[in-house]
Scaffold this active site. Structure first.
Site, mmCIF file in Angstrom:
data_model
loop_
_atom_site.group_PDB
_atom_site.id
_atom_site.type_symbol
_atom_site.label_atom_id
_atom_site.label_comp_id
_atom_site.label_asym_id
_atom_site.label_seq_id
_atom_site.Cartn_x
_atom_site.Cartn_y
_atom_site.Cartn_z
ATOM 1 N N HIS A 178 48.615 -22.494 -35.206
ATOM 2 C CA HIS A 178 49.945 -21.880 -35.271
ATOM 3 C C HIS A 178 50.155 -21.358 -36.689
ATOM 4 O O HIS A 178 50.205 -22.149 -37.628
ATOM 5 C CB HIS A 178 51.037 -22.904 -34.937
ATOM 6 C CG HIS A 178 50.861 -23.512 -33.583
ATOM 7 N ND1 HIS A 178 51.437 -22.974 -32.449
ATOM 8 C CD2 HIS A 178 50.155 -24.586 -33.167
ATOM 9 C CE1 HIS A 178 51.094 -23.705 -31.398
ATOM 10 N NE2 HIS A 178 50.308 -24.688 -31.802
ATOM 11 N N HIS B 173 43.698 -28.965 -27.291
ATOM 12 C CA HIS B 173 44.082 -30.247 -27.897
ATOM 13 C C HIS B 173 44.094 -31.413 -26.901
ATOM 14 O O HIS B 173 45.118 -32.019 -26.659
ATOM 15 C CB HIS B 173 45.422 -30.129 -28.640
ATOM 16 C CG HIS B 173 46.595 -29.558 -27.900
ATOM 17 N ND1 HIS B 173 46.886 -29.854 -26.595
ATOM 18 C CD2 HIS B 173 47.576 -28.717 -28.314
ATOM 19 C CE1 HIS B 173 47.978 -29.226 -26.234
ATOM 20 N NE2 HIS B 173 48.421 -28.516 -27.267
ATOM 21 N N HIS C 264 48.159 -25.618 -22.486
ATOM 22 C CA HIS C 264 48.759 -26.858 -22.976
ATOM 23 C C HIS C 264 48.868 -27.740 -21.730
ATOM 24 O O HIS C 264 49.740 -27.522 -20.897
ATOM 25 C CB HIS C 264 50.132 -26.609 -23.609
ATOM 26 C CG HIS C 264 50.782 -27.882 -24.085
ATOM 27 N ND1 HIS C 264 50.926 -28.194 -25.412
ATOM 28 C CD2 HIS C 264 51.271 -28.932 -23.396
ATOM 29 C CE1 HIS C 264 51.486 -29.391 -25.520
ATOM 30 N NE2 HIS C 264 51.714 -29.859 -24.307
ATOM 31 N N LYS D 209 47.939 -17.744 -23.112
ATOM 32 C CA LYS D 209 48.252 -19.166 -23.251
ATOM 33 C C LYS D 209 49.273 -19.612 -22.212
ATOM 34 O O LYS D 209 50.343 -19.014 -22.081
ATOM 35 C CB LYS D 209 48.807 -19.398 -24.671
ATOM 36 C CG LYS D 209 49.255 -20.808 -24.943
ATOM 37 C CD LYS D 209 48.072 -21.736 -25.146
ATOM 38 C CE LYS D 209 48.520 -23.172 -25.242
ATOM 39 N NZ LYS D 209 48.035 -23.826 -26.448
#
Ligand SMILES: NC(=O)N[C@@H](CC(=O)O)C(=O)O
Ligand SMILES: [Zn+2]
Ligand SMILES: [Zn+2]
Length: 354
Positions: free
Chosen positions: A20, A178, A140, A103
């Site tokens: 980011h 992540h 995510h 994303k």
């Protein structure tokens, strides 16, 4: 990997596959930090408002480029933010503009995800276009249902969202960003194709005790939240395994210190100034320093279908103190490990104040 001496580690210059950088005045702080260590970075689109068109991504890329210090080689790789109504037609335009991925933020899952996807089926025509055009889907991977415990949201996402999605789009390349759990590491390691995962340095170094050591530690709060030790160990095993499905993504996520140290603190750890040093520490603790290059510099470009970098970077065993804070526009930005001593350092040193 050239390991001339145990106190020096030279590797192909790494890339950060999840970062980011924010926008506006923030770029003067974030871009020099990331560009000092990484040749390329996948830049997250969760700005306010989010980056949802090819034209916005191209304009954002120019603002990032303008913040690269003279003489530094750095290429921002751009992404679009998936919404319920991102038109499929935008995908070809995005590809033509050099955008490499889209994303998926489930709505409400994390910072600036309010405009995210409320129901994955609403995005199917756009996902089809991505599959056709060769754009990757970055996720995510957490469900947002209030009744699902926050520590289980990643595992439930795999079962309820990711597994059906992969069946419906078998040729879509997906990166689970992540990852934080043993379940995710196992799922990715057992998937035959088109699935990979990034792992942050902080999830390799800390378990959830770090959130509460001696009191509440807002600078250790990120999403997905830190997990139990068994998960940290599983992530470390995956990262150091040599399996090409796992690669580096810092998820360096800056927030003004005043909003981290707050009654409702923002999620995100700022790790960019010492990113490679933190990964080196984790790999060394696992006795796997010789595996760092593949994780940091080879697996990512191979999965994305991009060339590997040519330049090299050297880490030296050298004690140095991470600055307590950096200027961040008019605010302060406190990096992970600020005021603490690290044992590896990128040469020439990059973590200095900006
Ligand atoms: N990781 C975080 O805790 N925060 C990220 C968002 C994200 O990557 O989920 C941010 O943008 O601040
Ligand atoms: Zn995220
Ligand atoms: Zn992130």
């Amino acid at each position: 990997m050239a390991m001339s001496a145990p106190d020096t580690l030279t590797l192909i210059r790494p890339d950060d596959w999840h970062v980011h950088l924010r926008d506006g005045v923030a770029l003067a702080t974030t871009v020099p930090h990331t560009a000092a260590q990484f040749a390329r970075a996948i830049v997250m689109p969760n700005l306010k408002p989010p980056v949802t068109t090819a034209a916005q991504a191209a304009a954002y890329r120019e603002r990032i480029r303008a913040a690269i210090p003279p003489g530094v080689a750095f290429e921002p790789l751009m992404t679009l933010y998936l919404t319920d109504d991102l038109p499929p037609e935008e995908i070809a335009r995005a590809r033509a503009a050099g955008v490499v991925a889209v994303k998926l933020y489930p709505a409400g899952a994390t910072t600036n995800s309010a405009a995210g996807v409320t129901d994955i089926r609403k995005t199917y025509r756009t996902l089809e276009a991505m599959q056709r055009e060769g754009l990757l889907l970055l996720v995510h991977g957490e469900v947002t249902d209030a009744e699902i415990d926050i520590f289980d949201r990643e595992a439930v996402f795999i079962e309820r969202v990711l597994e059906p999605l992969r069946r419906d789009f078998p040729a879509l390349r997906i990166v689970m960003e992540h990852i934080t759990t043993q379940e995710a590491a196992q799922y990715v390691a057992s998937s035959a194709h088109h699935l990979a995962a990034t792992i942050t340095a902080h999830h390799l170094l800390y378990n959830r005790n770090a959130l509460f050591t001696g009191g509440l530690r807002p600078h250790h709060y990120c999403l997905p939240v830190l997990k139990r030790e068994v998960h940290r160990r599983a992530l470390l095993a995956a990262a150091t395994s040599g399996d090409p499905r796992f690669f580096l993504g810092t998820d360096s996520a800056p927030h003004p210190a005043s909003l981290k140290e707050h009654a409702v603190g923002c999620a995100g750890c700022y790790t960019a100034p010492a990113a490679l040093e933190l990964y080196a520490e984790a790999f060394e603790a696992a006795g796997a320093l010789e595996r760092l290059e593949a994780f940091a510099s080879l697996h990512g470009p191979d999965f994305y279908g991009l060339p590997r970098n040519q330049a090299r970077i050297t880490l030296r065993r050298e004690a140095w103190e991470v600055p307590q804070a950096y200027a961040y526009g008019d605010a302060q930005l406190k990096p992970l490990r600020g005021g603490e001593t690290l044992r590896w350092r990128v040469q020439p040193p990059t973590g200095a104040s900006v």
